[in-house]
Design a protein around this motif. Sequence first.
Motif, mmCIF file in Angstrom:
data_model
loop_
_atom_site.group_PDB
_atom_site.id
_atom_site.type_symbol
_atom_site.label_atom_id
_atom_site.label_comp_id
_atom_site.label_asym_id
_atom_site.label_seq_id
_atom_site.Cartn_x
_atom_site.Cartn_y
_atom_site.Cartn_z
ATOM 1 N N GLU A 7 0.834 -1.208 0.000
ATOM 2 C CA GLU A 7 0.000 0.000 0.000
ATOM 3 C C GLU A 7 0.863 1.250 0.000
ATOM 4 O O GLU A 7 0.559 2.236 -0.700
ATOM 5 N N GLU A 34 2.299 1.841 -3.467
ATOM 6 C CA GLU A 34 1.257 2.322 -4.382
ATOM 7 C C GLU A 34 0.987 3.808 -4.180
ATOM 8 O O GLU A 34 0.899 4.576 -5.154
ATOM 9 N N ARG A 35 0.870 4.202 -2.916
ATOM 10 C CA ARG A 35 0.604 5.618 -2.616
ATOM 11 C C ARG A 35 1.802 6.498 -3.019
ATOM 12 O O ARG A 35 1.626 7.606 -3.545
ATOM 13 N N TYR A 87 2.075 4.667 8.844
ATOM 14 C CA TYR A 87 2.468 3.266 8.753
ATOM 15 C C TYR A 87 3.628 3.028 9.710
ATOM 16 O O TYR A 87 4.325 3.970 10.118
#
Length: 361
Positions: A62, A65-66, A81
């Motif tokens: 994730e 991707e971001r 995170y």
Amino acid sequence: LRESESHFRTLADAIPQLCWMANVDGGIFWYNERWYQYTGTTPEQMEGWGWQSVLDPQVLPEVLERWKSSIATGEPLDMVYPLRGADGVLRPFLTRVMPVEDSSGRVVRWFGTNTDISEQKAVEEALRNSERLYRAIGEAIPYGVWVCDPDGRNTYTSESFLKLVGMTQQEAREHGFSKVLHREDARRTVPAWKQCLRTGGIWDAEYRFRGVDGKWHPILSRGVPVRDDCGQIVCWTGLNLDISQLKEAEQALVRSEKLASVGRMASTIAHEINNPLETIGNVVYLAMTDPGMPASAKAHLEIAVQELERINHITRQTLAFHRETTTPTLIDLRQRVDTILKLFEARLRSRGITVKRRSCE
């Protein structure tokens, strides 16, 4: 330029955040000292995309991707995170990445920071646990727990009490309980509640709420203000107790006391009637057993005996009606025996028999 860069690096190494800079394609080429101290890594290990080794593998897809999306669009990145420290512990970090543009608006590099929010998360979790515990206690005790903001608007009520009045949590918010408050009680309780809000005094009141069953339930309410370290009221919390059963018990007690009083009075009257009634009955019996008594008179005496029996039956029922609450009474046996002996003496003398009575002691 060298002096400006020196100032920047000094500032970047002094702040508690982990700082870094990346090329326009996302490869990181610089970290501050705080990054290396926390992660326990070297510049060679972190060059380019080496930072992936200190991320939790579960969130890495994730994050990538971001991050790639920001590189493609030039949009800032905000994300939380975990990063693994030199001690092997994963801690939550707030990551913010801003694009650095030239005079034409073209992104030439990226500047990012990672802020350790472990303490903030711990406080948030402790607050959630405290709220869960408070709500669990509120549902466990047989009272209606409520919370209001400093202005007196309802923010929480335990589900057990909401079921009593047939309302949802949303319907009860703000001033929702005013819909089920008895109008007569509202005239005195609403001004009293506003007075408590102004003075910060303890709230004590009794009023009636219309329940889901359509009945008016008497409620005993008590609330106290909750203050911060500066003495300012941050909220109000209290309890609502349905005292319907208590009120019914009080009414039953009053009825019982009245009934006991009537029973004692009836018992006293019965005793007062019973004593002379026995004397009359003895006289009637002696008269009926007199051989010289005319038959017509005996017929009348039999009617009197029947009436005496009926009265005696009524007095026995009266005494039995409230026997448990009847106070025992003392009987003067000498007086009763003396009355019976006088009746026999009178009967014997009427037949010409001389009677000499001994003492009754």
